[in-house]
Design a protein around this motif. Structure first.
Motif, PDB file in Angstrom:
ATOM      1  N   LYS A  89      -6.018 -47.751  15.814  1.00  0.00           N
ATOM      2  CA  LYS A  89      -5.509 -49.105  15.665  1.00  0.00           C
ATOM      3  C   LYS A  89      -4.617 -49.214  14.437  1.00  0.00           C
ATOM      4  CE  LYS A  89      -4.945 -53.464  15.861  1.00  0.00           C
ATOM      5  NZ  LYS A  89      -4.116 -54.077  16.884  1.00  0.00           N
ATOM      6  N   GLN A  90      -5.037 -48.558  13.390  1.00  0.00           N
ATOM      7  CA  GLN A  90      -4.272 -48.685  12.159  1.00  0.00           C
ATOM      8  C   GLN A  90      -2.955 -47.937  12.226  1.00  0.00           C
ATOM      9  OE1 GLN A  90      -7.492 -47.273   9.816  1.00  0.00           O
ATOM     10  NE2 GLN A  90      -7.623 -49.193   8.701  1.00  0.00           N
ATOM     11  N   ASP A  91      -2.966 -46.889  13.009  1.00  0.00           N
ATOM     12  CA  ASP A  91      -1.804 -46.025  12.946  1.00  0.00           C
ATOM     13  C   ASP A  91      -0.848 -46.173  14.099  1.00  0.00           C
ATOM     14  OD1 ASP A  91      -3.585 -43.256  11.563  1.00  0.00           O
ATOM     15  OD2 ASP A  91      -2.682 -45.007  10.673  1.00  0.00           O
ATOM     16  N   VAL A  92      -1.333 -46.571  15.219  1.00  0.00           N
ATOM     17  CA  VAL A  92      -0.537 -46.466  16.421  1.00  0.00           C
ATOM     18  C   VAL A  92      -0.333 -47.833  17.036  1.00  0.00           C
ATOM     19  CG1 VAL A  92      -0.315 -45.294  18.624  1.00  0.00           C
ATOM     20  CG2 VAL A  92      -1.703 -44.285  16.823  1.00  0.00           C
ATOM     21  N   GLN A  93       0.906 -48.052  17.410  1.00  0.00           N
ATOM     22  CA  GLN A  93       1.168 -49.271  18.147  1.00  0.00           C
ATOM     23  C   GLN A  93       0.552 -49.108  19.524  1.00  0.00           C
ATOM     24  OE1 GLN A  93       5.271 -50.153  18.365  1.00  0.00           O
ATOM     25  NE2 GLN A  93       4.968 -51.761  19.865  1.00  0.00           N
TER      26      GLN A  93
ATOM     27  N   ALA B   5       3.932 -40.087  16.965  1.00  0.00           N
ATOM     28  CA  ALA B   5       4.908 -39.157  16.378  1.00  0.00           C
ATOM     29  C   ALA B   5       6.136 -39.934  15.892  1.00  0.00           C
ATOM     30  CB  ALA B   5       5.316 -38.118  17.416  1.00  0.00           C
ATOM     31  N   TRP B   6       6.586 -40.852  16.707  1.00  0.00           N
ATOM     32  CA  TRP B   6       7.793 -41.635  16.390  1.00  0.00           C
ATOM     33  C   TRP B   6       7.556 -42.524  15.188  1.00  0.00           C
ATOM     34  CZ3 TRP B   6      12.578 -40.908  17.654  1.00  0.00           C
ATOM     35  CH2 TRP B   6      13.519 -41.938  17.493  1.00  0.00           C
ATOM     36  N   LYS B   7       6.359 -43.038  15.111  1.00  0.00           N
ATOM     37  CA  LYS B   7       6.023 -43.913  13.978  1.00  0.00           C
ATOM     38  C   LYS B   7       6.225 -43.173  12.647  1.00  0.00           C
ATOM     39  CE  LYS B   7       2.140 -46.273  11.889  1.00  0.00           C
ATOM     40  NZ  LYS B   7       0.702 -46.474  11.913  1.00  0.00           N
ATOM     41  N   GLY B   8       5.732 -41.935  12.592  1.00  0.00           N
ATOM     42  CA  GLY B   8       5.913 -41.149  11.368  1.00  0.00           C
ATOM     43  C   GLY B   8       7.388 -40.879  11.110  1.00  0.00           C
ATOM     44  N   TYR B   9       8.100 -40.507  12.169  1.00  0.00           N
ATOM     45  CA  TYR B   9       9.530 -40.212  12.005  1.00  0.00           C
ATOM     46  C   TYR B   9      10.269 -41.453  11.509  1.00  0.00           C
ATOM     47  CZ  TYR B   9      14.343 -39.019  13.053  1.00  0.00           C
ATOM     48  OH  TYR B   9      15.694 -38.797  12.945  1.00  0.00           O
ATOM     49  N   LYS B  10       9.942 -42.569  12.097  1.00  0.00           N
ATOM     50  CA  LYS B  10      10.641 -43.809  11.734  1.00  0.00           C
ATOM     51  C   LYS B  10      10.346 -44.208  10.283  1.00  0.00           C
ATOM     52  CE  LYS B  10      10.970 -48.556  13.289  1.00  0.00           C
ATOM     53  NZ  LYS B  10      10.494 -49.551  14.228  1.00  0.00           N
ATOM     54  N   MET B  11       9.103 -44.035   9.891  1.00  0.00           N
ATOM     55  CA  MET B  11       8.727 -44.474   8.540  1.00  0.00           C
ATOM     56  C   MET B  11       9.270 -43.566   7.446  1.00  0.00           C
ATOM     57  SD  MET B  11       4.993 -46.171   8.322  1.00  0.00           S
ATOM     58  CE  MET B  11       4.067 -44.771   8.845  1.00  0.00           C
ATOM     59  N   TYR B  12       9.236 -42.265   7.702  1.00  0.00           N
ATOM     60  CA  TYR B  12       9.511 -41.340   6.596  1.00  0.00           C
ATOM     61  C   TYR B  12      10.737 -40.451   6.782  1.00  0.00           C
ATOM     62  CZ  TYR B  12       4.673 -42.665   5.838  1.00  0.00           C
ATOM     63  OH  TYR B  12       3.529 -43.385   5.677  1.00  0.00           O
TER      64      TYR B  12
END
Ligand code: DMJ
Length: 671
Positions: free
Chosen positions: A156-160, A231-238
């Motif tokens: 929940k915290q990490d993934v949409q 995976a995309w969340k990490g790419y987008k953030m960092y």
């Protein structure tokens, strides 16, 4: 004491320094004889009586002893990780391998097919480089709960969540990639409390759950989309707009400086119907991406990942933006073909229009010069400009005629001046040769099965593979593809070779001999074992097979080969095998692999990381890198594997390039 230490009887009095040394090394009480009596001296005084040479010698011996003790301790702890005795599997015919094992450089894998052999189920990333806190979560949400149940806190915290916008608002409907409205999953979960922190690096400390133990009704497609979103969340953030995410250090790495992951991911997002993510990426391409840069790029990697990604996305979306970008890039890559032989250089400066080989050689690798054809040929078709097709067809024509093949098998390098093979005598289907074989078949398919030379070369090569490279293991008769090095067979297989079952199956589906399909099925099993036999359920980069032992272990792994880069080849082949056979076991294997990726490579705040050690779930040694092909290929093939829609990128209409970007099969030319 003299009787215990007889050598002391020969001592002079007062004892010389030589006597002292000898006594120190033999008499643990460190007493010195004095006229028949013992006289205790303090260690310090004794030490000071020694010459500098003697002191140095003692210190040297002590240091050597310390090093030896440390070495033997580390060997003892290494040997604890494998349950096997050396004798169990030393029947291998590979003397080099045997000697490397005896010197502690190779590990056999644990017993076959035994879940109990998978080692302790302890938390992973035990020594993460940044602050860690393991929430007591286990595995991906799909492992724990049916599709409609709530997700874990970590997730929940990490993934949409499916059907949820960035701000947590639920979206009622999703639009499928063909435009049809579909119901979003009803996933609910209470938000994390404010003081709960997500582990910075917290791959789930989960017990291995075999597929048979899974709850019924897990939505596997949704699990793959979850993985992509994470995976995309990490790419987008960092790493937004950069080449690759470094998920542990929350930063990025640049290879060409062209937004590699973003472009490699485009058609996967489109296929998964991740519209918001796709729109953001498209906006970046529109506004930020420029190929007018003074940068050296690798011709092959840029072609398969970026040119292939743009062309495929153009086909899926019909959006001219992607074709315009593809044209611009394609024309900037053309200087690579300006060589004396017309065999392209490996590197091009896309800003300056200059090209060159690697600094240390004028050779190019065979896989690289023969696996750019699908993309350049398609670019010519779309632009009506023949220059691209002519350049890459010329390479294939030359290679077709070139002397030095071994029953259709090619050496690994070709010289850009002479146009001749170099480094002859080594034949592999792994690194530097792999996609030559793949593209022979796929070019033939792309061109509507009309280019006979390509088919001839492919058939001859597969016959060569069967004759020279295919063997079976001693213990369980697993079929594998080894290597030939100056007429000597080596039972070594790269994970890269696991593209072959899929390619063989694709050929058989298109009318090539039925025994290609038999070989595909056998190799598929072996590629699966390369995962299932490892303690993490993830394949190492390279394995060695045991040819001769009637029992014992089939697979060995050298410590230097224990890494996993999130590669796609096995799930790629599983997708082909499932499409052509509908045998559910291929989906089960793919599902196991996805769970292992989630369990051991998922970084809590976003992204997945390649790891250095698939043999030890307690010491994975994350490499802090998410390769672009994890999004471009691995997750795409997993999604296609689980999709029931056989028309989704139909294998009768599309041919996938070697980076999983689908390009259309051309209509057959009139005869
Ligand atoms: C990808 O770039 C391509 O699949 C290529 O053919 C081989 N290497 C990686 C994936 O392993």
């Amino acid at each position: 004491m003299a009787t215990i230490f007889p050598s002391h009887a020969n001592m002079m009095y007062p004892p010389t320094r030589k006597d002292f040394i000898s006594l120190t090394l033999t008499d643990p009480t460190c007493n010195i004889y004095n006229n028949g009596k013992h006289r205790k001296q303090s260690y310090w005084r004794k030490w000071k009586q020694l010459s500098r040479l003697q002191r140095s010698l003692i210190l040297f011996f002590l240091a050597v002893a310390l090093v030896l003790a440390l070495l033997s301790y580390s060997r003892m702890s290494t040997s604890r990780t494998g349950s096997s005795k050396k004798e169990d599997w030393l029947e291998t015919n590979d003397d080099r391998l045997k000697s490397e094992f005896l010197h502690g450089k190779v590990q056999p894998v644990v017993g076959p097919n035994s879940m109990t052999d998978k080692g302790p189920n302890l938390p992973i990333f035990q020594s993460p480089p940044i602050n860690k806190k393991f929430p007591n979560k286990r595995g991906p949400p799909s492992l724990k709960k049916p599709a409609n149940a709530s997700h874990t806190l970590l997730e929940k915290q990490d993934v949409q969540l499916p059907g949820e916008k960035e701000n947590g608002e639920k979206e009622k409907k999703l639009v499928s990639w063909r435009g049809a409205m579909i119901e979003a999953d009803q996933v609910t979960e209470p938000p994390p409390s404010a003081n709960e922190k997500v582990a910075a690096v917290a791959p789930a400390p989960a017990a291995f759950v075999p597929t048979t133990g899974l709850p019924v009704g897990v939505d596997r497609l949704e699990a793959v989309r979850d993985a992509f979103r994470h995976a995309w969340k990490g790419y987008k953030m960092y790493a937004w707009g950069h080449d690759e995410l470094k998920p542990i250090s929350k930063s990025f790495s640049e290879w060409f400086g062209l937004g590699l992951t973003l472009i490699d991911s485009l058609d996967t997002m489109w296929m998964m119907d991740l519209k918001e993510e796709f729109a953001e990426a498209k906006q970046w391409i529109e506004k930020e991406l420029s190929f007018n840069q003074n940068v050296d790029v690798n011709l092959f990697e840029t072609t398969i990942r970026i040119l292939g990604g743009l062309l495929s996305t153009y086909h899926q979306t019909g959006d001219q933006l992607f074709l315009n970008k593809a044209k611009d890039l394609g024309s900037r890559l053309m200087p690579a073909f300006k060589t004396p032989s017309k065999i392209p250089f490996s590197d091009v400066n896309i800003g300056k229009g200059t090209a060159h080989p690697p600094r240390w050689t004028s050779d190019s690798s065979m896989a690289e010069v023969t696996s750019i054809q699908l993309e350049f040929r398609e670019l010519s078709r779309l632009t009506q400009d023949p220059q691209y097709k002519e350049a890459v067809d010329e390479v294939m024509k030359q290679v077709h005629k070139l002397p030095g093949k071994h029953d259709g098998l090619i050496p690994m390098f070709i010289n850009t001046n002479s146009g001749q093979f170099t480094h002859r005598g080594i034949y592999t289907l792994g690194a530097r040769a792999d996609s030559y074989y793949e593209y022979l078949l796929k070019q033939w398919l792309q061109g509507g099965k009309s280019e006979d030379e390509l088919l001839e070369d492919y058939i001859e090569a597969i016959n060569g593979v069967k004759k020279h490279l295919v063997r079976q293991t001693g213990p369980h008769k697993w079929t594998f593809v080894g290597e030939l090095s100056h007429n000597r067979f080596s039972p070594k297989m790269d994970h890269l070779v696991c593209f072959l079952p899929g390619t063989l199956a694709l050929g058989a589906h298109n009318g090539l001999p039925g025994d290609h399909m038999d070989l595909a099925a056998q190799l598929m099993e072996t590629c699966y074992h390369m995962y299932a036999q490892m303690e993490t359920g993830l394949s190492p980069e390279i394995v060695h097979f045991n040819l001769h032992a009637a029992d014992g272990h089939d697979i060995f792994v050298k410590p230097a080969d224990r890494h996993n880069l999130l590669r796609p080849e096995t799930v790629e082949s599983l997708f082909y095998m499932y499409r052509f056979t509908k045998d559910p076991k291929y989906r089960e294997w793919g599902w196991e692999i996805l769970q292992s990726f989630n369990r051991y490579t998922k970084v809590s705040e976003g992204g997945y990381t390649s790891i250095n050690n698939v043999r030890d779930p307690t010491n994975l040694e994350p490499r802090d890198k998410m390769e672009s092909f994890f999004l471009g290929e691995t997750l795409k093939y997993l999604y296609l594997l689980f999709s029931d829609d056989m028309e989704l990128l139909s294998l009768d209409k599309y041919v996938f390039n070697t980076e999983a970007h689908p390009l259309p099969i051309w209509p057959s030319p009139p005869k």
